[in-house]
Design a protein around this motif. Structure first.
Motif, PDB file in Angstrom:
ATOM      1  N   GLY A  68      27.120  14.108 104.996  1.00 50.29           N
ATOM      2  CA  GLY A  68      28.351  14.103 105.976  1.00 50.29           C
ATOM      3  C   GLY A  68      28.812  15.533 106.315  1.00 50.29           C
ATOM      4  O   GLY A  68      28.616  16.733 105.589  1.00 50.29           O
ATOM      5  N   CYS A  80      31.981  17.616 106.534  1.00 48.15           N
ATOM      6  CA  CYS A  80      33.277  17.641 105.969  1.00 48.15           C
ATOM      7  C   CYS A  80      34.515  18.528 107.011  1.00 48.15           C
ATOM      8  O   CYS A  80      33.668  19.236 107.571  1.00 48.15           O
ATOM      9  CB  CYS A  80      33.282  18.256 104.607  1.00 48.15           C
ATOM     10  SG  CYS A  80      35.023  18.253 103.752  1.00 48.15           S
ATOM     11  N   GLU A 128      28.389  16.678 100.799  1.00 47.36           N
ATOM     12  CA  GLU A 128      28.674  15.152 100.833  1.00 47.36           C
ATOM     13  C   GLU A 128      27.380  14.607 101.229  1.00 47.36           C
ATOM     14  O   GLU A 128      26.917  14.447 102.232  1.00 47.36           O
ATOM     15  CB  GLU A 128      29.806  14.505 101.678  1.00 47.36           C
ATOM     16  CG  GLU A 128      31.136  15.433 101.392  1.00 47.36           C
ATOM     17  CD  GLU A 128      32.228  15.211 102.447  1.00 47.36           C
ATOM     18  OE1 GLU A 128      31.900  14.096 103.232  1.00 47.36           O
ATOM     19  OE2 GLU A 128      33.604  15.510 102.421  1.00 47.36           O
ATOM     20  N   GLN A 181      26.813   4.828 102.591  1.00 41.91           N
ATOM     21  CA  GLN A 181      27.908   4.856 101.652  1.00 41.91           C
ATOM     22  C   GLN A 181      28.152   5.768 100.701  1.00 41.91           C
ATOM     23  O   GLN A 181      28.974   6.547 100.404  1.00 41.91           O
ATOM     24  CB  GLN A 181      28.210   3.490 101.214  1.00 41.91           C
ATOM     25  CG  GLN A 181      29.639   3.488 100.526  1.00 41.91           C
ATOM     26  CD  GLN A 181      30.114   2.064 100.083  1.00 41.91           C
ATOM     27  OE1 GLN A 181      29.324   1.198  99.849  1.00 41.91           O
ATOM     28  NE2 GLN A 181      31.071   1.740 100.034  1.00 41.91           N
ATOM     29  N   THR A 216      29.420   9.269 101.085  1.00 45.90           N
ATOM     30  CA  THR A 216      30.972   9.241 101.070  1.00 45.90           C
ATOM     31  C   THR A 216      31.393   9.130  99.859  1.00 45.90           C
ATOM     32  O   THR A 216      32.833   8.917  99.613  1.00 45.90           O
ATOM     33  CB  THR A 216      31.577   8.288 102.168  1.00 45.90           C
ATOM     34  OG1 THR A 216      31.210   6.928 101.334  1.00 45.90           O
ATOM     35  CG2 THR A 216      31.127   8.351 103.423  1.00 45.90           C
ATOM     36  N   ILE A 225      38.691   9.592 106.075  1.00 47.91           N
ATOM     37  CA  ILE A 225      37.716   9.176 105.158  1.00 47.91           C
ATOM     38  C   ILE A 225      38.663   9.025 103.844  1.00 47.91           C
ATOM     39  O   ILE A 225      38.485   8.259 103.132  1.00 47.91           O
ATOM     40  CB  ILE A 225      36.269   9.723 105.121  1.00 47.91           C
ATOM     41  CG1 ILE A 225      35.540   8.896 104.077  1.00 47.91           C
ATOM     42  CG2 ILE A 225      36.658  11.251 104.687  1.00 47.91           C
ATOM     43  CD1 ILE A 225      34.939   7.805 104.909  1.00 47.91           C
ATOM     44  N   LEU A 282      32.687   0.509 102.816  1.00 49.64           N
ATOM     45  CA  LEU A 282      32.463   1.675 104.006  1.00 49.64           C
ATOM     46  C   LEU A 282      32.604   0.763 105.197  1.00 49.64           C
ATOM     47  O   LEU A 282      31.376  -0.040 105.508  1.00 49.64           O
ATOM     48  CB  LEU A 282      31.125   2.575 103.775  1.00 49.64           C
ATOM     49  CG  LEU A 282      30.975   3.525 104.955  1.00 49.64           C
ATOM     50  CD1 LEU A 282      32.097   4.695 104.919  1.00 49.64           C
ATOM     51  CD2 LEU A 282      29.776   4.037 104.868  1.00 49.64           C
ATOM     52  N   ARG A 339      34.376   9.529 109.912  1.00 50.83           N
ATOM     53  CA  ARG A 339      33.385  10.839 109.296  1.00 50.83           C
ATOM     54  C   ARG A 339      31.967  10.465 110.012  1.00 50.83           C
ATOM     55  O   ARG A 339      31.692   9.624 110.631  1.00 50.83           O
ATOM     56  CB  ARG A 339      33.152  10.326 107.771  1.00 50.83           C
ATOM     57  CG  ARG A 339      32.516  11.280 107.164  1.00 50.83           C
ATOM     58  CD  ARG A 339      33.377  12.712 107.115  1.00 50.83           C
ATOM     59  NE  ARG A 339      33.301  13.247 105.692  1.00 50.83           N
ATOM     60  CZ  ARG A 339      34.591  13.660 105.493  1.00 50.83           C
ATOM     61  NH1 ARG A 339      35.628  14.061 106.504  1.00 50.83           N
ATOM     62  NH2 ARG A 339      35.051  14.412 104.503  1.00 50.83           N
TER      63      ARG A 339
END
Length: 352
Positions: A37, A39, A61, A140, A143, A172, A312, A341
């Motif tokens: 992800g 951030c 992440e 997912q 996250t 998120i 998610l 996100r």
């Protein structure tokens, strides 16, 4: 052995290139990255050059599969689906000895102080690697870390069931905070946000009250919010929402600031004195760790994702893009309104 990586070599100098892959060392685990992800903390690193050193591989992440383990590793093995806690505490300072790992005075951090996960592979200490059920999607699982941040705020602030909650922010972390409020037994959940997509996601995830900051004049609260809330969790770090948090808290209530401010803050006297007049408690929450490292925030998140109690939903994501498009995606973030996100997905294996 070489790999592909998203390398930040200077301010706004982001490239997807071939570099030497990291080698597994004793006590470490080499992870084949599936999804990583982006951030909000990655943005100043790219756009403002706010890093500890160049060059740097971003990303903290993420989810993936164990590729190899170093000598002495016993808790994971090749083929395991995993996530990793990005904080690497020293383990010896007073904060670490007290179990307050996020307050460590000599920590390292993936994607910030050492190479992160926007790459084919990342190597991390075994203590940071947590196995996940294969019924949790890699998307997912990427996250998990934002969910742990939300949960840590509830645990740190002493939340108890039967209390009312207001959550400011529909990113998120805010959307996971809504789910944790519901799972932990909140009597009423209000969500305050700006974007329609985030508020709609908040409703889908269990919020009882929705309010847009577009409708707030800075002084007069609508009747639906005026009764006050026992716990208020600020997940934005914006001046408006940090001020609003003090207006929303009930007498003797708790305000927990999760969001990180990006500009200097000022509070009108009428807002700041709410802490005096209401005798409320205000605290901050920083990251997501507790004893035994990395903490129950991580185990609770993973178990609730496996059982599908933590969801998610599409409204929590802006999209999932190929890792090689990372430079273009960061430009998009700067130039366009992004809601939800953004995930970067590796295509280096048919498994993903």
């Amino acid at each position: 052995m070489e790999m592909n990586a998203v390398l930040l070599s200077g301010k706004e100098r982001l490239e997807y290139i071939r570099i030497e892959a990291p080698a597994v060392m004793p006590g470490t685990v080499k992870i084949k990255v599936a999804v990583c992800g982006i951030c909000g903390s990655d943005l100043p690193r790219v756009f403002n050059g706010a890093v500890h050193q160049f060059p740097l591989i971003l990303g903290h992440e993420f989810s993936g599969v164990v590729e190899a383990v170093g000598e002495g590793v016993v808790n994971v093995r090749p083929g395991d689906h995993v996530v990793a806690a990005p904080l690497i505490p020293c383990g010896t300072c007073k904060a670490c000895q007290d179990g307050n790992y996020a307050l460590c005075q000599g920590y390292s951090f993936l994607g910030s102080r050492q190479p992160g996960a926007m790459a084919d592979y990342v190597v991390v200490p075994e203590a940071n690697v947590i196995g996940i059920s294969k019924n949790i999607s890699f998307k997912q699982a990427a996250t998990v870390e934002p969910s742990t941040v939300a949960l840590h705020a509830f645990l740190h602030s002493g939340f108890s069931s039967g209390k009312s909650v207001a959550i400011l922010g529909c990113g998120i972390i805010g959307l996971y905070a809504i789910q944790w409020a519901r799972l932990l037994g909140a009597s009423k959940i209000a969500v305050v946000g700006r974007g329609e997509q985030g508020l709609a996601a908040g409703k889908e995830l269990g919020a009882d009250i929705l309010f847009s900051t577009k409708d707030y004049d800075g002084e007069n609260l609508p009747d639906v919010l005026s009764q006050g809330f026992d716990y208020v969790y600020e997940c934005v770090g914006a001046v408006q929402t940090m001020q609003l948090a003090l207006m929303l808290v009930a007498k003797k209530g708790v305000v927990c600031f999760i969001g990180t401010p990006k500009v200097p803050l000022t509070f009108p006297i009428s807002v700041w004195e709410q802490m005096n007049r209401k005798e409320c408690w205000a605290t901050g929450a920083w990251m997501s760790y507790s004893r035994p490292f990395p903490g129950k925030e991580w185990s609770m998140t993973i178990s609730n994702m496996a059982s599908k109690r933590l969801k998610l939903i599409p409204g929590m994501l802006h999209g999932c893009y190929p890792m090689e498009e990372a430079p273009k995606v960061f430009r998009m973030i700067r130039e366009e309104a992004v809601h939800g996100r953004i995930l970067l997905c590796n295509a280096n294996s048919a498994l993903f």
